[in-house]
Motif scaffolding. Structure first.
Motif, short mmCIF file in Angstrom:
data_model
loop_
_atom_site.label_atom_id
_atom_site.label_comp_id
_atom_site.label_asym_id
_atom_site.label_seq_id
_atom_site.Cartn_x
_atom_site.Cartn_y
_atom_site.Cartn_z
N GLU A 194 0.66 -1.19 -0.54
CA GLU A 194 0.31 0.09 -0.08
C GLU A 194 0.84 1.30 0.08
N GLU A 195 1.46 1.40 0.97
CA GLU A 195 2.98 2.28 1.11
C GLU A 195 3.58 2.93 -0.56
N THR A 196 4.20 1.65 -1.25
CA THR A 196 5.01 1.51 -1.99
C THR A 196 3.90 2.04 -4.31
N GLY A 197 2.61 2.02 -3.87
CA GLY A 197 2.37 0.65 -5.21
C GLY A 197 3.20 -0.75 -5.47
N PHE A 198 3.43 0.01 -6.97
CA PHE A 198 3.76 -1.29 -7.89
C PHE A 198 4.94 -1.54 -8.01
N THR A 199 5.82 -2.37 -7.70
CA THR A 199 7.25 -1.93 -7.65
C THR A 199 7.99 -3.22 -8.80
N SER A 200 9.20 -2.88 -8.57
CA SER A 200 10.09 -3.69 -9.73
C SER A 200 12.04 -3.99 -8.78
N ILE A 201 12.06 -5.01 -9.71
CA ILE A 201 13.82 -5.47 -9.52
C ILE A 201 14.51 -4.59 -9.91
N ASP A 202 14.47 -4.64 -10.83
CA ASP A 202 14.65 -3.42 -12.52
C ASP A 202 14.81 -1.98 -12.56
N MET A 203 15.34 -1.41 -12.06
CA MET A 203 15.47 0.24 -12.49
C MET A 203 14.85 0.43 -14.01
N MET A 204 15.69 -0.20 -14.76
CA MET A 204 15.61 0.38 -16.21
C MET A 204 14.51 0.28 -17.20
N ARG A 205 14.00 -1.31 -16.73
CA ARG A 205 13.02 -1.94 -16.73
C ARG A 205 11.73 -0.91 -16.41
N ALA A 206 12.15 -0.80 -15.07
CA ALA A 206 10.76 0.25 -14.75
C ALA A 206 10.36 1.15 -15.15
N GLU A 207 11.81 2.03 -15.37
CA GLU A 207 11.50 3.47 -16.94
C GLU A 207 10.73 3.32 -17.66
N THR A 208 11.29 1.72 -18.30
CA THR A 208 10.88 1.10 -19.63
C THR A 208 9.09 0.96 -19.49
N VAL A 209 8.66 0.02 -18.21
CA VAL A 209 7.60 0.47 -18.46
C VAL A 209 6.82 1.68 -18.04
N ARG A 210 6.95 2.79 -16.94
CA ARG A 210 6.99 4.00 -17.74
C ARG A 210 6.30 4.93 -18.57
N CYS A 211 7.85 4.56 -19.89
CA CYS A 211 7.15 5.28 -20.95
C CYS A 211 6.62 4.27 -21.52
N MET A 212 6.21 2.84 -21.62
CA MET A 212 5.53 2.35 -22.33
C MET A 212 3.80 2.76 -21.64
N ALA A 213 3.81 2.70 -20.25
CA ALA A 213 2.39 3.14 -19.73
C ALA A 213 1.43 4.20 -20.39
N LYS A 214 2.76 5.50 -20.50
CA LYS A 214 1.74 6.64 -21.04
C LYS A 214 1.19 6.88 -22.20
N ARG A 215 1.61 5.51 -23.88
CA ARG A 215 0.86 5.58 -24.74
C ARG A 215 -0.45 4.49 -24.52
N ALA A 216 -1.11 4.00 -23.42
CA ALA A 216 -1.78 3.63 -23.19
C ALA A 216 -2.99 4.02 -22.04
N LYS A 217 -4.65 3.59 -22.49
CA LYS A 217 -5.41 4.19 -21.84
C LYS A 217 -5.47 3.30 -20.85
N ASN A 218 -5.41 2.15 -20.89
CA ASN A 218 -5.63 1.64 -19.50
C ASN A 218 -4.47 -0.19 -19.75
N VAL A 219 -3.34 0.33 -17.86
CA VAL A 219 -3.13 -0.30 -17.58
C VAL A 219 -3.46 -1.55 -17.00
#
Length: 247
Positions: A172-197
């Motif tokens: 609840e405190e962190t939201g959704f997390t990842s073990i890889d910083m570069m992949r996490a940044e990539t997911v955030r970039c991709m999420a901006k191009r989608a209406k629904n995640v």
């Protein structure tokens, strides 16, 4: 994958090694049939055939993680596939449940998958009714994914209704997390191009905290998981207006 092959995956995830003769007796089928099953599973990267049987893949590749809780991940992926329409273009990020989802989409007509996962691209390459757009970037060889700033330019002019992702943890405190910083940044970039995640993950990830932030709870529209999710997490997601689907 038929029911017998699913059960074979369940067995190898627990025992690490399986024998053709024993499997033939267990399922009351011929050794030839079992060898055909193992050949098909080996081709999908789910296990490794050896003389007289097969062994589990023991490294951290997606193909190995697909074996863990396979039946649960299969149910989650099958439910997620119901959200995809014939002819639709969707984005899928790397992960074991995501890879199973990609195969599930073989039941649709002319679906296009936008992904940064080389594994997923290879996993569905022989399926004639699935087209793949592979995003360019820096290749993480072990994970078989592309990451980095080139992803942004690869995403130019790409917009989709649904983006399916796996996660490494959620609190609840962190939201959704990842073990890889570069992949996490990539997911955030991709999420901006989608209406629904849409998060597709088994319930073991709830209560686990990854090393880096992935997405805020509010950035996700739907979570598909199994019935093992804790009541507190279930209520928290609903309170945050996240649609929760349990399978």
């Amino acid at each position: 994958m038929n029911n017998r092959q699913m059960e074979i995956m369940n067995i190898i995830s627990k025992e690490s090694k399986i024998n053709v003769n024993e499997l033939a007796r267990k399922f009351n089928v011929s050794q030839v049939t079992i060898r055909q099953d193992l050949r098909a599973l080996d081709k999908q990267g789910m296990l490794k055939r050896v003389h007289g049987g097969a062994v589990a893949i023991t490294d951290d590749r997606i193909s190995n993680r697909m074996c863990l809780n396979y039946r649960v991940k299969k149910r989650i992926a099958r439910e997620a596939s119901k959200m995809v329409q014939d002819g639709e273009t969707v984005m899928i990020e790397s992960g074991s449940t995501a890879a199973i989802l990609a195969r599930e989409l073989a039941n649709k007509k002319e679906v296009t998958i936008v992904t940064n996962s080389l594994f997923i691209a290879n996993h569905v390459k022989e399926l004639n009714n699935i087209n793949v757009i592979l995003l360019g970037g820096i290749l993480q060889k072990a994970a078989e994914v592309t990451v980095g700033p080139l992803i942004r330019s690869s995403l130019d002019n790409i917009y989709v209704d649904k983006f399916f992702i796996g996660v490494d943890g959620f609190t609840e405190e962190t939201g959704f997390t990842s073990i890889d910083m570069m992949r996490a940044e990539t997911v955030r970039c991709m999420a901006k191009r989608a209406k629904n995640v849409v998060v597709i993950t088994d319930s073991t990830k709830f209560g686990v905290r990854g090393v880096t932030h992935l997405l805020d709870t509010e950035a996700v529209s739907t979570v598909i998981t199994d019935s093992g999710i804790g009541k507190d997490y279930e209520e928290f997601l609903i309170e945050k207006n996240v649609k929760l689907i349990k399978v």
